[in-house]
Motif scaffolding. Sequence first.
Motif, short mmCIF file in Angstrom:
data_model
loop_
_atom_site.label_atom_id
_atom_site.label_comp_id
_atom_site.label_asym_id
_atom_site.label_seq_id
_atom_site.Cartn_x
_atom_site.Cartn_y
_atom_site.Cartn_z
N LEU A 1 -7.78 2.58 -0.95
CA LEU A 1 -8.65 3.75 -0.97
C LEU A 1 -7.87 5.02 -0.60
CD1 LEU A 1 -11.42 5.00 -1.35
CD2 LEU A 1 -11.92 4.43 1.03
N CYS A 2 -7.01 4.92 0.41
CA CYS A 2 -6.18 6.07 0.79
C CYS A 2 -5.29 6.50 -0.37
CB CYS A 2 -5.31 5.73 2.00
SG CYS A 2 -6.23 5.65 3.54
N ALA A 3 -4.64 5.55 -1.02
CA ALA A 3 -3.76 5.87 -2.15
C ALA A 3 -4.55 6.51 -3.28
CB ALA A 3 -3.06 4.60 -2.63
N TYR A 4 -5.71 5.98 -3.56
CA TYR A 4 -6.56 6.51 -4.63
C TYR A 4 -6.96 7.96 -4.35
CZ TYR A 4 -10.73 7.07 -7.53
OH TYR A 4 -11.66 7.54 -8.42
N LYS A 5 -7.43 8.21 -3.12
CA LYS A 5 -7.87 9.56 -2.76
C LYS A 5 -6.70 10.55 -2.75
CE LYS A 5 -11.96 10.00 -1.37
NZ LYS A 5 -12.99 10.69 -2.13
N LEU A 6 -5.56 10.12 -2.20
CA LEU A 6 -4.39 10.99 -2.16
C LEU A 6 -3.89 11.33 -3.56
CD1 LEU A 6 -2.51 9.40 0.86
CD2 LEU A 6 -3.49 11.71 0.79
N CYS B 1 2.24 9.98 -3.15
CA CYS B 1 2.16 8.89 -2.17
C CYS B 1 2.60 7.58 -2.80
CB CYS B 1 0.74 8.77 -1.62
SG CYS B 1 -0.49 8.25 -2.82
N ALA C 1 -8.52 -0.42 2.73
CA ALA C 1 -8.25 0.90 3.32
C ALA C 1 -7.02 1.54 2.69
CB ALA C 1 -8.08 0.77 4.84
N GLY C 2 -5.95 0.77 2.52
CA GLY C 2 -4.73 1.31 1.93
C GLY C 2 -4.93 1.73 0.48
N ILE D 1 1.93 4.68 2.47
CA ILE D 1 0.79 3.91 2.96
C ILE D 1 1.25 2.47 3.11
CG2 ILE D 1 -1.56 3.15 2.45
CD1 ILE D 1 -1.52 5.70 0.47
N VAL E 1 3.91 10.73 1.32
CA VAL E 1 3.08 9.87 2.17
C VAL E 1 3.34 8.41 1.81
CG1 VAL E 1 0.72 9.23 2.84
CG2 VAL E 1 1.26 11.62 2.32
N LEU F 1 2.27 3.19 -2.00
CA LEU F 1 1.66 2.12 -1.22
C LEU F 1 2.62 0.94 -1.15
CD1 LEU F 1 -1.95 1.04 -1.17
CD2 LEU F 1 -0.25 -0.71 -1.58
#
Length: 92
Positions: free
Chosen positions: A41-46, A53, A38-39, A32, A30, A55
């Motif tokens: 947070l997405c990286a952290y959750k993934l 992933c 938002a980016g 990002i 993935v 970023l």
Amino acid sequence: MNGDNMKSVWQHNAPKVRFEELNGNKSTDVLIIGGGIAGILCAYKLKNAGIDCMLAEAKEICSGITKNTTAKITLAHGLVYDKMIKRFGTIQ
């Protein structure tokens, strides 16, 4: 007070985070694009979910739209999302 004279909380208080420039080819499941709230947070959750992933940010982390936001989460979003889920369901 003129908006141009206001300092961003993010710019004023947050330490600058720097990363080395990407050199060579990289592979990830993935990608990002954008190192704003938002980016990140997405990286952290993934990453916490064990998903490979990466970023990518063109300039500085949290230096675009994020630097001029309050980064708040509101109840209104939850209401809108609830209506959408009831109407369309969730993706499984």
